[in-house]
Design a protein around this motif. Structure first.
Motif, PDB file in Angstrom:
ATOM      1  N   ARG A  14     -56.566   3.346  31.551  1.00 31.51           N
ATOM      2  CA  ARG A  14     -56.271   4.048  32.792  1.00 31.51           C
ATOM      3  C   ARG A  14     -55.305   3.261  33.658  1.00 31.51           C
ATOM      4  NH1 ARG A  14     -59.454   2.087  37.903  1.00 31.51           N
ATOM      5  NH2 ARG A  14     -59.299  -0.134  37.435  1.00 31.51           N
ATOM      6  N   PRO A  16     -55.278   2.512  37.886  1.00 35.32           N
ATOM      7  CA  PRO A  16     -56.117   2.737  39.063  1.00 35.32           C
ATOM      8  C   PRO A  16     -55.503   3.706  40.060  1.00 35.32           C
ATOM      9  CG  PRO A  16     -55.101   0.568  39.155  1.00 35.32           C
ATOM     10  CD  PRO A  16     -54.824   1.112  37.785  1.00 35.32           C
ATOM     11  N   GLY A  19     -54.848   9.905  39.331  1.00 40.88           N
ATOM     12  CA  GLY A  19     -55.932  10.843  39.558  1.00 40.88           C
ATOM     13  C   GLY A  19     -56.479  11.413  38.267  1.00 40.88           C
ATOM     14  N   HIS A  22     -58.777   8.871  37.107  1.00 36.64           N
ATOM     15  CA  HIS A  22     -59.958   8.812  37.964  1.00 36.64           C
ATOM     16  C   HIS A  22     -60.959   9.909  37.613  1.00 36.64           C
ATOM     17  CE1 HIS A  22     -62.335   9.682  41.658  1.00 36.64           C
ATOM     18  NE2 HIS A  22     -62.570   8.394  41.500  1.00 36.64           N
ATOM     19  N   ARG A  23     -60.475  11.079  37.225  1.00 38.05           N
ATOM     20  CA  ARG A  23     -61.387  12.143  36.804  1.00 38.05           C
ATOM     21  C   ARG A  23     -62.354  11.633  35.736  1.00 38.05           C
ATOM     22  NH1 ARG A  23     -56.717  16.647  35.504  1.00 38.05           N
ATOM     23  NH2 ARG A  23     -56.197  17.168  37.672  1.00 38.05           N
ATOM     24  N   GLU A  25     -63.003   8.385  34.877  1.00 37.16           N
ATOM     25  CA  GLU A  25     -63.843   7.306  35.405  1.00 37.16           C
ATOM     26  C   GLU A  25     -65.006   7.878  36.209  1.00 37.16           C
ATOM     27  OE1 GLU A  25     -63.640   3.625  38.626  1.00 37.16           O
ATOM     28  OE2 GLU A  25     -61.805   4.712  38.107  1.00 37.16           O
ATOM     29  N   LEU A  26     -64.709   8.844  37.069  1.00 40.66           N
ATOM     30  CA  LEU A  26     -65.735   9.463  37.897  1.00 40.66           C
ATOM     31  C   LEU A  26     -66.811  10.119  37.037  1.00 40.66           C
ATOM     32  CD1 LEU A  26     -66.934  10.515  40.534  1.00 40.66           C
ATOM     33  CD2 LEU A  26     -65.221  12.353  40.498  1.00 40.66           C
ATOM     34  N   SER A 169     -60.097  14.591  42.533  1.00 42.06           N
ATOM     35  CA  SER A 169     -59.299  13.394  42.832  1.00 42.06           C
ATOM     36  C   SER A 169     -58.028  13.696  43.609  1.00 42.06           C
ATOM     37  CB  SER A 169     -58.968  12.653  41.528  1.00 42.06           C
ATOM     38  OG  SER A 169     -60.140  12.347  40.814  1.00 42.06           O
ATOM     39  N   MET A 203     -61.498   6.798  44.113  1.00 45.87           N
ATOM     40  CA  MET A 203     -60.211   6.343  43.607  1.00 45.87           C
ATOM     41  C   MET A 203     -59.561   5.470  44.675  1.00 45.87           C
ATOM     42  SD  MET A 203     -57.041   8.519  41.948  1.00 45.87           S
ATOM     43  CE  MET A 203     -56.460   9.354  43.412  1.00 45.87           C
ATOM     44  N   ARG A 204     -58.840   4.460  44.233  1.00 45.35           N
ATOM     45  CA  ARG A 204     -58.187   3.546  45.160  1.00 45.35           C
ATOM     46  C   ARG A 204     -57.238   4.316  46.089  1.00 45.35           C
ATOM     47  NH1 ARG A 204     -54.816  -1.451  42.774  1.00 45.35           N
ATOM     48  NH2 ARG A 204     -56.892  -1.858  41.863  1.00 45.35           N
TER      49      ARG A 204
END
Length: 211
Positions: A14, A16, A19, A22-23, A25-26, A169, A203-204
């Motif tokens: 990924r 950071p 988005g 992040h989907r 990761e989430l 995200s 997300m950062r």
């Protein structure tokens, strides 16, 4: 809780700032699955090098490795994880429920990408995209989602699905692309409900480039 567990931690390749990544990761976190994140340096072009292209010939994050399975595309990964490790709540098996989720996965790949995601990419990373067109698409999208969420806790009803994960995200980070969410109380309430889910990870946040 997941209905199954991976034999070893899932690897997530990924960025950071992505988005799309992040989907995944989430959702991994919401499912409470063991995983490790491997950062891919997009600015250095690491995603276009042979080692990564062997995982995804399109040279894009995210990619997961789950044992012998290597899979790219954020929405495809969500479907895979929900089908293998989630319960029916995340990806309904009934025809109408499944179609409702698919509708929003298409929206995530369409209007959400062309709208808030594209505006954010232009503002944060200087990607040569039409920011006014992206803004117009985002505003049209939000004008549809705002009344849709009235009386609903989540996009397809009373429970979260991968439709919500796919949409979250870039909508949550729309202000980074210069698109405020102040005028959309239903959308903001939905975002807060997502952020209150057990296992939620943010997300950062990033600052737009100077004009």
């Amino acid at each position: 809780m997941p209905v199954a567990r991976p034999a070893q931690p899932i690897r997530l390749y990924r960025s950071p700032f992505s988005g799309h990544a992040h989907r995944v990761e989430l959702f991994l976190s919401l499912l409470d699955l063991p995983f490790e994140m491997i950062d891919v340096d997009l600015r250095a072009g690491e995603q276009k090098k042979p080692g990564f292209l062997a995982k995804n010939p399109f040279g894009q994050v995210p990619v997961i490795e789950d044992g012998a399975v290597t899979l790219a595309d954020s929405n495809a990964i969500l479907v895979y994880l929900a089908s293998k490790y989630g319960d029916d709540g995340w990806l309904p098996r009934d025809p109408l429920g499944a179609a409702g989720v698919q509708r929003f996965l298409s929206l995530a790949a369409g209007e959400i990408f062309r709208g808030p995601a594209s505006a954010r990419m232009a503002a944060l990373f200087g990607v040569p995209l039409d920011r006014e067109a992206a803004r117009a698409t985002a505003l049209q999208l939000f004008a549809v989602l705002e009344p849709h969420l009235a009386g609903r806790d989540y996009l397809t009803g009373a429970h979260p699905t991968i439709a919500d994960v796919a949409a979250y995200s870039y909508i949550a980070h729309a202000p980074e692309g210069g698109i405020a969410l102040d005028a959309y109380p239903q959308i903001r309430s939905w975002l807060r409900r997502m952020e209150a889910l057990p296992g939620f990870v943010a997300m950062r946040a990033s600052q737009p480039l100077a004009a």
